[in-house]
Design an enzyme around this catalytic site. Structure first.
Site, PDB file in Angstrom:
ATOM      1  N   CYS A 195      -3.232   2.852  -9.083  1.00 24.20           N
ATOM      2  CA  CYS A 195      -2.457   3.369 -10.017  1.00 24.20           C
ATOM      3  C   CYS A 195      -0.911   2.109  -9.276  1.00 24.20           C
ATOM      4  O   CYS A 195      -0.606   1.358 -10.436  1.00 24.20           O
ATOM      5  CB  CYS A 195      -1.384   4.660  -9.432  1.00 24.20           C
ATOM      6  N   ASP A 196      -1.207   1.846  -8.231  1.00 27.80           N
ATOM      7  CA  ASP A 196       0.653   1.531  -8.320  1.00 27.80           C
ATOM      8  C   ASP A 196       0.515  -0.001  -7.184  1.00 27.80           C
ATOM      9  O   ASP A 196       1.292  -1.105  -6.751  1.00 27.80           O
ATOM     10  CB  ASP A 196       1.744   2.517  -7.030  1.00 27.80           C
ATOM     11  N   CYS A 222      -1.644   6.978  -4.597  1.00 26.39           N
ATOM     12  CA  CYS A 222      -2.670   5.796  -5.377  1.00 26.39           C
ATOM     13  C   CYS A 222      -2.842   4.446  -5.142  1.00 26.39           C
ATOM     14  O   CYS A 222      -1.782   3.694  -6.270  1.00 26.39           O
ATOM     15  CB  CYS A 222      -2.018   6.390  -7.260  1.00 26.39           C
TER      16      CYS A 222
END
Length: 350
Positions: free
Chosen positions: A164-165, A161
């Site tokens: 996300c990261d 992701c």
């Protein structure tokens, strides 16, 4: 009316099956207004809203469903930094535990059982409405260094992701790589150029070459990941050209797998309308599915946003839609007609 029938035995993985308008079921019967399948942000948010509405929902959180424990893929996620309310970030497991405890606090009954397509006759759950929130699985590759084992770098430089990261410190101003060639891989690659010094795309695609920080490695596959010194984090990849057979060394500090996701809907085939990729089809502007009284939330119906916070939002939506549906079918006889998500008027006794 939707019905669920499942086996209760001492096996670690208990089998459950979702049935609609079933007749002639035998054995112990448990009735509920609302049954929720799934225990990520979507499922628990639906449970919190429904329980506060005094619907007394039951929730099946799964047991090693798709080889993941209760709580789904969030329980295997690295520290989450983009979920509101946690300025210092929070571990995925801790976030799910908090959501679970909040659902329990308001009266949700939780079963650590997996809903599958197995048919047994020992217990029947009859529900007026069902929320499907089983999420989607990240498709991963298998090569040396790609797994969760001590010798692997998943969550230690590898992710699925970018949104996300990608902004975490370990990836900033570092060489990064993305595996994939579809729209998601291109979007992830472009997104990562905000943070990485350079992004390699390991696949066959040329739509993103206008960005000077992107480089495509044509006809290539990752065959191994290796460590950086003795730090225990990703240090690079061995990349093989599938045409020439040549293996090159690619020094990168981050690898993002973007080869797609698989919604956890196999147990729903033939029962709910699914699209060509297996996502639950919902009616525009709602969480209603093709079956009356069945609603869908989270990544099981979301191929675009795929974030924990959007999953929680659709979990709220399913609870609202389900409560309104239950009112329409008269399941809430004797209760106030005031929409339960709206605050009641103040009283002189308050």
């Amino acid at each position: 009316m939707a019905r669920i029938r499942f086996r209760c035995d001492p096996a670690p993985k208990r089998l459950v099956s979702l049935l609609h308008k079933a007749h002639g079921l035998i054995g112990l019967t448990m009735k509920t207004r609302l049954c929720i399948i799934g225990s990520g942000p979507a499922g628990h948010t639906a449970a919190i809203y429904a329980a506060r509405a005094e619907l007394k929902p039951i929730l099946f959180e799964g047991w090693m469903a798709n080889d993941i424990g209760p709580g789904g893929q969030y329980t295997t996620a690295p520290p989450i930094e983009n979920f509101p309310g946690f300025p210092e970030g929070i571990l995925g497991r801790e976030l799910i535990d908090r959501c679970r405890n909040q659902a329990l606090r308001f009266g949700t009954q939780i079963f650590t059982e997996t809903v599958t397509k197995a048919f047994t006759d020992l217990r029947t759950v009859i529900a007026d409405a069902v929320v499907v929130a089983t999420g989607a699985l990240v498709k991963r590759l298998s090569f040396p260094g790609s797994g969760d084992s001590p010798n692997g770098f998943w969550k230690r430089g590898m992710s699925a992701c970018a949104v996300c990261d990608g902004a975490t410190p370990i990836f900033r101003n570092k060489l990064l790589a993305v595996i994939g060639g579809g729209d998601s891989a291109m979007e992830d690659s472009i997104y990562l150029t905000k943070y990485g010094s350079k992004v390699y795309i390991i696949h066959r695609r040329d739509t993103a070459l206008s960005n000077p920080k992107l480089e495509v490695l044509w006809n290539s596959v990752a065959v191994e990941a290796y460590e950086e010194g003795e730090r225990g984090v990703l240090g690079g990849l061995k990349v093989e050209n599938v045409v020439s057979g040549e293996v090159s060394d690619l020094k990168v500090s981050g690898l993002f797998i973007a080869i797609g996701r698989e919604p956890a809907t196999k147990f729903l085939r033939g029962q709910l309308e699914l699209d060509s990729d297996g996502y639950v089809v919902t009616k525009p502007g709602s969480t209603h599915t093709s079956v009356q009284g069945v609603f869908a939330a989270g990544e099981v119906q979301d191929r675009k946003y795929r974030q924990g916070i959007t999953a929680a939002g659709t979990g709220c939506m399913t609870a609202l839609d389900a409560e309104h549906y239950l009112q329409e079918i008269g399941s809430q006889e004797g209760k106030s007609n005031r929409p339960w998500h709206e605050p009641r008027a103040s009283s002189p006794l308050d």
